[in-house]
Design an enzyme around this catalytic site. Structure first.
Site, mmCIF file in Angstrom:
data_model
loop_
_atom_site.group_PDB
_atom_site.id
_atom_site.type_symbol
_atom_site.label_atom_id
_atom_site.label_comp_id
_atom_site.label_asym_id
_atom_site.label_seq_id
_atom_site.Cartn_x
_atom_site.Cartn_y
_atom_site.Cartn_z
ATOM 1 C CB CYS A 4 -0.843 -0.085 1.148
ATOM 2 S SG CYS A 4 -1.909 -1.522 1.233
ATOM 3 C CD GLU B 134 -2.214 7.621 9.054
ATOM 4 O OE1 GLU B 134 -1.834 8.331 8.382
ATOM 5 O OE2 GLU B 134 -3.209 6.850 9.045
ATOM 6 C CG PHE C 287 -0.383 -5.501 4.908
ATOM 7 C CD1 PHE C 287 -0.793 -5.188 6.025
ATOM 8 C CD2 PHE C 287 -1.386 -6.630 4.008
ATOM 9 C CE1 PHE C 287 -2.172 -5.209 6.461
ATOM 10 C CE2 PHE C 287 -2.588 -6.591 4.521
ATOM 11 C CZ PHE C 287 -2.926 -5.943 5.748
ATOM 12 C CG HIS D 248 -2.151 4.321 5.164
ATOM 13 N ND1 HIS D 248 -1.972 4.370 3.720
ATOM 14 C CD2 HIS D 248 -2.127 3.080 5.313
ATOM 15 C CE1 HIS D 248 -1.890 3.173 3.264
ATOM 16 N NE2 HIS D 248 -2.209 2.231 4.407
ATOM 17 C CE LYS E 129 -5.701 4.090 2.078
ATOM 18 N NZ LYS E 129 -4.842 5.410 2.236
ATOM 19 C CG HIS F 35 -6.576 1.044 0.862
ATOM 20 N ND1 HIS F 35 -5.406 1.089 0.056
ATOM 21 C CD2 HIS F 35 -5.889 0.432 2.052
ATOM 22 C CE1 HIS F 35 -4.309 1.051 0.668
ATOM 23 N NE2 HIS F 35 -4.838 0.398 1.889
#
Length: 402
Positions: free
Chosen positions: A162, A305, A390, A294, A326, A331
């Site tokens: 991502c 975050e 990830f 994010h 998002k 996403h």
């Protein structure tokens, strides 16, 4: 060290097929998430996504191109054309030798994989199209863009889940700043909205079945989107000399690795990426007015975050605006940072802060100004764009108003 200008931008995503329509949707807080429409969707547990609607590749590409272009490449080509057209650059001749392409994608040609697995395993056929490999490879989009514009400098693809497009744009920034390239077409794309793509993500149990609600107490997961965001990063002096309109300045970049867990994020890793981007840009925490988060809508990401932002910005965190777009465009996985960079540019150029929509019950562990539900007018001179992936891979870009 050279300054780096953004002189062109292009996109296609669930909010719009170009930059103006996308920014209008962000200003209005419009949601691009809805029911998915593709083969065998009824076999899925998750049936929503931020799908690009009304997309007709036949209106943009000839049959030979379509035979070579996976959906993610199609999106990349359309967004690249928009960005180059806006930049006004003509790469023919010597300039093309000094320019390149750096794209990000996590899955590459997932729809091509999906279609051809059906051909072999479900339909029992023993042959596939001879262009399957060049169509599905992760570097396909970057290669086709380089060929379209005769760019003979460095051209490659970054795959860091991502964070792919933020890593790609960060490397493009460093190439232009160092003088390794005069200009770079950069960004990212993803097109995982197919049966196999969603079925794989279902296994992680991080997907919402109804909506993406970042930072909200009753959020229940992420919603996947698709599309592309592409930009022209150009040597500032070169852009000024030719009279180009400069959309924003790329001022800094930082990337870190958690080296801890394959799926669980680390506050320390995210925080180091944020502070590193500030340091690289020569910015103090108080200089930044907006952070595009994010903000996936998962408990693990949102809480980690927010803690990282709060610690990195210290007392200024209470005056910082931070939103997750998002909630509107989904996403976009490897392409998400590129679509989200548009919100940063809008904040810097127009003074419009894109909202986090679907926000109702606050989460005390996300006690920041998340610009709930409605866009806001505010003067912003510097902004950050976060991407945390990830594998514990973090990439943060810092932008200044031009």
């Amino acid at each position: 060290m050279r300054r780096v200008a953004i002189t062109g931008a292009g996109t296609i995503n669930a909010l719009g097929h170009d930059v103006p329509s996308t920014l209008e949707a962000m200003r209005e807080g419009r949601c691009g998430i809805g029911p998915l429409a593709f083969r065998d969707v009824e076999r899925l547990q998750v049936r929503i996504g931020a799908q690009v609607r009304g997309w007709e590749p036949e209106s943009c590409f000839n049959r030979q191109d379509i035979a070579l272009y996976d959906r993610f490449t199609q999106f990349s080509m359309i967004a690249a054309r928009q960005a180059v057209d806006q930049s006004g650059l003509d790469f023919r001749g010597k300039l093309g030798l000094d320019c390149g392409v750096v794209f990000g994608t996590a899955g590459g040609g997932v729809t091509t994989w999906d279609e051809n697995y059906r051909t072999v395993y479900e339909e029992g056929k023993n042959r596939v199209h001879p262009f399957v490999v060049p169509k599905l490879m992760n570097n396909a989009a970057a290669s086709h863009v380089s060929m379209e514009y005769a760019l003979r400098g460095p051209s490659f693809t970054v795959a860091t889940a991502c964070a792919s497009s933020n890593h790609a744009m960060g490397l493009a920034f460093q190439m232009v700043r160092s003088g390794a390239a005069r200009a770079v077409i950069t960004g990212g794309a993803e097109a995982m909205l197919c049966f196999g793509g969603i079925k794989a993500w279902e296994g992680l149990r991080v997907m919402s079945k109804d909506a993406c609600r970042p930072f909200r107490a009753n959020r229940n997961g992420m919603v996947q989107g698709e599309g592309a965001g592409v930009f022209v990063f150009e040597d500032w002096d070169h852009a000024r000399a030719r009279g180009a309109e400069i959309l924003a300045e790329v001022a800094g970049f930082s990337m870190t690795s958690d080296a801890a867990d394959i799926v669980m994020p680390s506050q320390s890793g995210a925080e180091r990426a944020i502070t590193g981007a500030l340091r690289d840009a020569g910015l103090n925490p108080g200089d930044v007015g907006y952070v595009n988060a994010h903000g996936t809508g998962t408990a693990a990401n949102d809480k980690t975050e927010c803690a990282a932002v709060a610690h990195a910005f210290g007392p200024h965190a209470d005056r910082l605006m931070i939103s997750s777009t998002k909630s509107m465009h989904g996403h976009v996985i490897g392409g998400t940072g590129a679509v989200e960079l548009l919100a940063c540019i809008m904040a810097l150029r127009e003074g419009v802060i894109a909202p986090t929509i679907g926000y109702e019950e606050p989460d005390p562990e996300c006690a920041l100004d998340v610009v709930p539900n409605v866009a806001r007018q505010a003067r912003v001179t510097a902004a950050l764009s976060n991407a945390f992936a990830f594998g514990g891979l973090n990439a943060v870009l810092a932008l200044r108003a031009a």
